[in-house]
Design a protein around this motif. Structure first.
Motif, PDB file in Angstrom:
ATOM      1  N   GLU A  92       0.833  -1.210   0.000  1.00 28.70           N
ATOM      2  CA  GLU A  92       0.000   0.000   0.000  1.00 28.70           C
ATOM      3  C   GLU A  92       0.865   1.256   0.000  1.00 28.70           C
ATOM      4  O   GLU A  92       0.579   2.226  -0.702  1.00 28.70           O
ATOM      5  CB  GLU A  92      -0.936  -0.007   1.208  1.00 28.70           C
ATOM      6  CG  GLU A  92      -1.927  -1.172   1.238  1.00 28.70           C
ATOM      7  CD  GLU A  92      -2.844  -1.203   0.022  1.00 28.70           C
ATOM      8  OE1 GLU A  92      -3.093  -0.122  -0.562  1.00 28.70           O
ATOM      9  OE2 GLU A  92      -3.316  -2.291  -0.337  1.00 28.70           O
ATOM     10  N   GLY A  93       1.936   1.236   0.795  1.00 27.41           N
ATOM     11  CA  GLY A  93       2.829   2.393   0.837  1.00 27.41           C
ATOM     12  C   GLY A  93       3.522   2.627  -0.490  1.00 27.41           C
ATOM     13  O   GLY A  93       3.626   3.771  -0.965  1.00 27.41           O
ATOM     14  N   ASP A  94       3.995   1.557  -1.113  1.00 29.59           N
ATOM     15  CA  ASP A  94       4.661   1.699  -2.413  1.00 29.59           C
ATOM     16  C   ASP A  94       3.690   2.174  -3.482  1.00 29.59           C
ATOM     17  O   ASP A  94       4.054   2.961  -4.360  1.00 29.59           O
ATOM     18  CB  ASP A  94       5.265   0.351  -2.833  1.00 29.59           C
ATOM     19  CG  ASP A  94       6.527   0.014  -2.066  1.00 29.59           C
ATOM     20  OD1 ASP A  94       7.040   0.899  -1.355  1.00 29.59           O
ATOM     21  OD2 ASP A  94       6.999  -1.136  -2.166  1.00 29.59           O
ATOM     22  N   LEU A  95       2.452   1.697  -3.405  1.00 30.17           N
ATOM     23  CA  LEU A  95       1.457   2.072  -4.405  1.00 30.17           C
ATOM     24  C   LEU A  95       1.128   3.560  -4.318  1.00 30.17           C
ATOM     25  O   LEU A  95       0.946   4.231  -5.344  1.00 30.17           O
ATOM     26  CB  LEU A  95       0.191   1.235  -4.186  1.00 30.17           C
ATOM     27  CG  LEU A  95      -0.774   1.080  -5.352  1.00 30.17           C
ATOM     28  CD1 LEU A  95      -0.078   0.480  -6.561  1.00 30.17           C
ATOM     29  CD2 LEU A  95      -1.955   0.215  -4.940  1.00 30.17           C
ATOM     30  N   ARG A 100       8.700   5.750  -4.759  1.00 28.83           N
ATOM     31  CA  ARG A 100       9.173   4.418  -4.378  1.00 28.83           C
ATOM     32  C   ARG A 100       9.017   3.403  -5.502  1.00 28.83           C
ATOM     33  O   ARG A 100       9.328   2.223  -5.339  1.00 28.83           O
ATOM     34  CB  ARG A 100       8.432   3.936  -3.125  1.00 28.83           C
ATOM     35  CG  ARG A 100       8.868   4.708  -1.881  1.00 28.83           C
ATOM     36  CD  ARG A 100       7.849   4.673  -0.753  1.00 28.83           C
ATOM     37  NE  ARG A 100       7.656   3.341  -0.194  1.00 28.83           N
ATOM     38  CZ  ARG A 100       6.920   3.100   0.903  1.00 28.83           C
ATOM     39  NH1 ARG A 100       6.340   4.117   1.545  1.00 28.83           N
ATOM     40  NH2 ARG A 100       6.783   1.880   1.355  1.00 28.83           N
ATOM     41  N   HIS A 101       8.556   3.851  -6.656  1.00 29.24           N
ATOM     42  CA  HIS A 101       8.502   2.981  -7.823  1.00 29.24           C
ATOM     43  C   HIS A 101       9.898   2.941  -8.450  1.00 29.24           C
ATOM     44  O   HIS A 101      10.687   3.867  -8.270  1.00 29.24           O
ATOM     45  CB  HIS A 101       7.489   3.492  -8.848  1.00 29.24           C
ATOM     46  CG  HIS A 101       6.095   3.578  -8.305  1.00 29.24           C
ATOM     47  ND1 HIS A 101       5.049   4.090  -9.045  1.00 29.24           N
ATOM     48  CD2 HIS A 101       5.572   3.234  -7.102  1.00 29.24           C
ATOM     49  CE1 HIS A 101       3.944   4.051  -8.315  1.00 29.24           C
ATOM     50  NE2 HIS A 101       4.242   3.536  -7.129  1.00 29.24           N
ATOM     51  N   CYS A 115       7.569   0.050 -20.849  1.00 27.63           N
ATOM     52  CA  CYS A 115       8.045   0.663 -19.609  1.00 27.63           C
ATOM     53  C   CYS A 115       7.180   0.165 -18.453  1.00 27.63           C
ATOM     54  O   CYS A 115       5.955   0.244 -18.507  1.00 27.63           O
ATOM     55  CB  CYS A 115       7.974   2.186 -19.696  1.00 27.63           C
ATOM     56  SG  CYS A 115       8.545   2.999 -18.172  1.00 27.63           S
ATOM     57  N   LEU A 116       7.832  -0.371 -17.433  1.00 25.72           N
ATOM     58  CA  LEU A 116       7.136  -0.842 -16.242  1.00 25.72           C
ATOM     59  C   LEU A 116       7.457   0.067 -15.077  1.00 25.72           C
ATOM     60  O   LEU A 116       8.611   0.449 -14.877  1.00 25.72           O
ATOM     61  CB  LEU A 116       7.553  -2.273 -15.874  1.00 25.72           C
ATOM     62  CG  LEU A 116       7.036  -3.406 -16.742  1.00 25.72           C
ATOM     63  CD1 LEU A 116       7.904  -3.567 -17.972  1.00 25.72           C
ATOM     64  CD2 LEU A 116       7.032  -4.709 -15.947  1.00 25.72           C
ATOM     65  N   SER A 117       6.443   0.409 -14.310  1.00 21.71           N
ATOM     66  CA  SER A 117       6.635   1.207 -13.096  1.00 21.71           C
ATOM     67  C   SER A 117       6.054   0.414 -11.924  1.00 21.71           C
ATOM     68  O   SER A 117       6.646  -0.551 -11.465  1.00 21.71           O
ATOM     69  CB  SER A 117       5.966   2.564 -13.247  1.00 21.71           C
ATOM     70  OG  SER A 117       6.187   3.362 -12.109  1.00 21.71           O
ATOM     71  N   SER A 118       4.870   0.797 -11.469  1.00 21.56           N
ATOM     72  CA  SER A 118       4.250   0.059 -10.354  1.00 21.56           C
ATOM     73  C   SER A 118       3.887  -1.366 -10.747  1.00 21.56           C
ATOM     74  O   SER A 118       3.717  -2.231  -9.884  1.00 21.56           O
ATOM     75  CB  SER A 118       3.004   0.793  -9.862  1.00 21.56           C
ATOM     76  OG  SER A 118       2.014   0.833 -10.878  1.00 21.56           O
ATOM     77  N   GLU A 119       3.796  -1.630 -12.059  1.00 25.70           N
ATOM     78  CA  GLU A 119       3.461  -2.984 -12.517  1.00 25.70           C
ATOM     79  C   GLU A 119       4.478  -4.010 -12.027  1.00 25.70           C
ATOM     80  O   GLU A 119       4.161  -5.187 -11.868  1.00 25.70           O
ATOM     81  CB  GLU A 119       3.392  -3.035 -14.046  1.00 25.70           C
ATOM     82  CG  GLU A 119       2.285  -2.220 -14.668  1.00 25.70           C
ATOM     83  CD  GLU A 119       2.653  -0.745 -14.807  1.00 25.70           C
ATOM     84  OE1 GLU A 119       1.752   0.067 -15.080  1.00 25.70           O
ATOM     85  OE2 GLU A 119       3.853  -0.414 -14.649  1.00 25.70           O
ATOM     86  N   ARG A 120       5.695  -3.553 -11.759  1.00 31.19           N
ATOM     87  CA  ARG A 120       6.749  -4.483 -11.338  1.00 31.19           C
ATOM     88  C   ARG A 120       6.416  -5.161 -10.008  1.00 31.19           C
ATOM     89  O   ARG A 120       6.713  -6.338  -9.821  1.00 31.19           O
ATOM     90  CB  ARG A 120       8.087  -3.746 -11.230  1.00 31.19           C
ATOM     91  CG  ARG A 120       8.600  -3.191 -12.552  1.00 31.19           C
ATOM     92  CD  ARG A 120       9.969  -2.554 -12.383  1.00 31.19           C
ATOM     93  NE  ARG A 120      10.973  -3.570 -12.040  1.00 31.19           N
ATOM     94  CZ  ARG A 120      12.208  -3.270 -11.667  1.00 31.19           C
ATOM     95  NH1 ARG A 120      12.594  -2.008 -11.558  1.00 31.19           N
ATOM     96  NH2 ARG A 120      13.063  -4.232 -11.382  1.00 31.19           N
ATOM     97  N   PHE A 121       5.802  -4.422  -9.079  1.00 31.27           N
ATOM     98  CA  PHE A 121       5.450  -5.053  -7.801  1.00 31.27           C
ATOM     99  C   PHE A 121       3.956  -5.365  -7.689  1.00 31.27           C
ATOM    100  O   PHE A 121       3.543  -6.120  -6.813  1.00 31.27           O
ATOM    101  CB  PHE A 121       5.906  -4.195  -6.605  1.00 31.27           C
ATOM    102  CG  PHE A 121       5.287  -2.827  -6.523  1.00 31.27           C
ATOM    103  CD1 PHE A 121       4.061  -2.636  -5.907  1.00 31.27           C
ATOM    104  CD2 PHE A 121       5.935  -1.712  -7.042  1.00 31.27           C
ATOM    105  CE1 PHE A 121       3.482  -1.381  -5.813  1.00 31.27           C
ATOM    106  CE2 PHE A 121       5.375  -0.448  -6.957  1.00 31.27           C
ATOM    107  CZ  PHE A 121       4.145  -0.282  -6.334  1.00 31.27           C
TER     108      PHE A 121
END
Length: 245
Positions: A92-95, A100-101, A115-121
């Motif tokens: 939740e914090g990273d999202l 933090r991406h 390009c991947l950003s939040s998709e990575r986690f």
């Protein structure tokens, strides 16, 4: 013919413990004691590697509307998932915090760059939160805790001391740390603070079942259980049940 959970334990040289498997098609938490599975304490999660690959493709198409499904072939997506995705220790914090991406750009080999950003986690998260895919059940850490909770008190601590991770979907960076963190939280929340699961996360755990199978098949005690081609041709498939039951 053998339990994959048992073979995963065998790959680490033990016959008692909790096998937590996350492979391509399904996840399981299976208690094994003295080589025998406890089926009544085994739990299954229908989210695994193939599901995550499809989810990653959906995330990428949603973030990049110009991409088509055809531009993201299954094998390329699976390779991208293995190469770039990781498990967040604070989802939740990273999202919430874009700082933090960790964006990264990858070539798909067909002239297409992604390009991947939040998709990575976000990709591996459904193993811990199946609700992201519309599934109602709990995630793998909760199922692992339930498996331990179902065991007799006299065996619970012993099995928790050897919690073996197996399967390719456990190889995401951060997977073991997140599972350990959530298991500890489950134990505290449900009044089992003295229960301290110890994770065994070997480097080759993606092939743990196959490794365990090769070790078992090499044992002297197993040699009498080989079935020759001539035996199979004479008796047919029923011979499998005569030998292995």
């Amino acid at each position: 013919m053998a339990s994959t959970a048992l073979l995963a334990l065998c790959s680490t040289g033990v016959f008692s413990g909790l096998a937590v498997e996350a492979g391509a098609g399904v996840c399981h938490a299976t208690p094994i004691y003295a080589g025998h599975s406890w089926h009544q304490a085994t739990f299954r999660l229908n989210v695994a590697g193939s599901t995550l690959s499809r989810y990653l493709r959906d995330l990428l198409v949603a973030a990049n509307p110009d991409l088509s499904q055809q531009a993201l072939p299954r094998k390329a997506i699976t390779h991208l998932k293995k190469r770039s995705c990781y498990v967040s220790l604070d989802f939740e914090g990273d999202l919430r915090d874009p700082a933090r991406h960790h964006p990264a750009t990858f070539s798909m080999g067909n002239g297409c760059c992604v390009c991947l950003s939040s998709e990575r986690f976000r990709c591996p998260e459904p193993i811990f939160q199946p609700s992201l895919l519309g599934q109602a059940g709990p995630g793998l850490p909760a199922l692992a805790f339930r498996a331990l909770q179902k065991m007799p008190e006299t065996l619970r601590t012993r099995l928790a001391d050897t919690l073996v991770l197996a399967g390719g979907s456990t190889l995401f960076p951060g997977f073991a740390e997140r599972l350990d963190k959530e298991l500890e939280a489950q134990c505290r929340r449900h009044g089992y603070a003295a229960l301290r699961p110890h994770l065994v996360a070997k480097h080759g755990r993606g092939m743990a079942v196959w490794t365990g199978g090769s070790m078992v098949a090499s044992l002297h005690s197993f040699q009498r259980r080989w079935i020759t081609r001539a035996m199979y041709q004479e008796c047919g498939s029923r011979l499998l049940y005569d030998v292995f039951n």
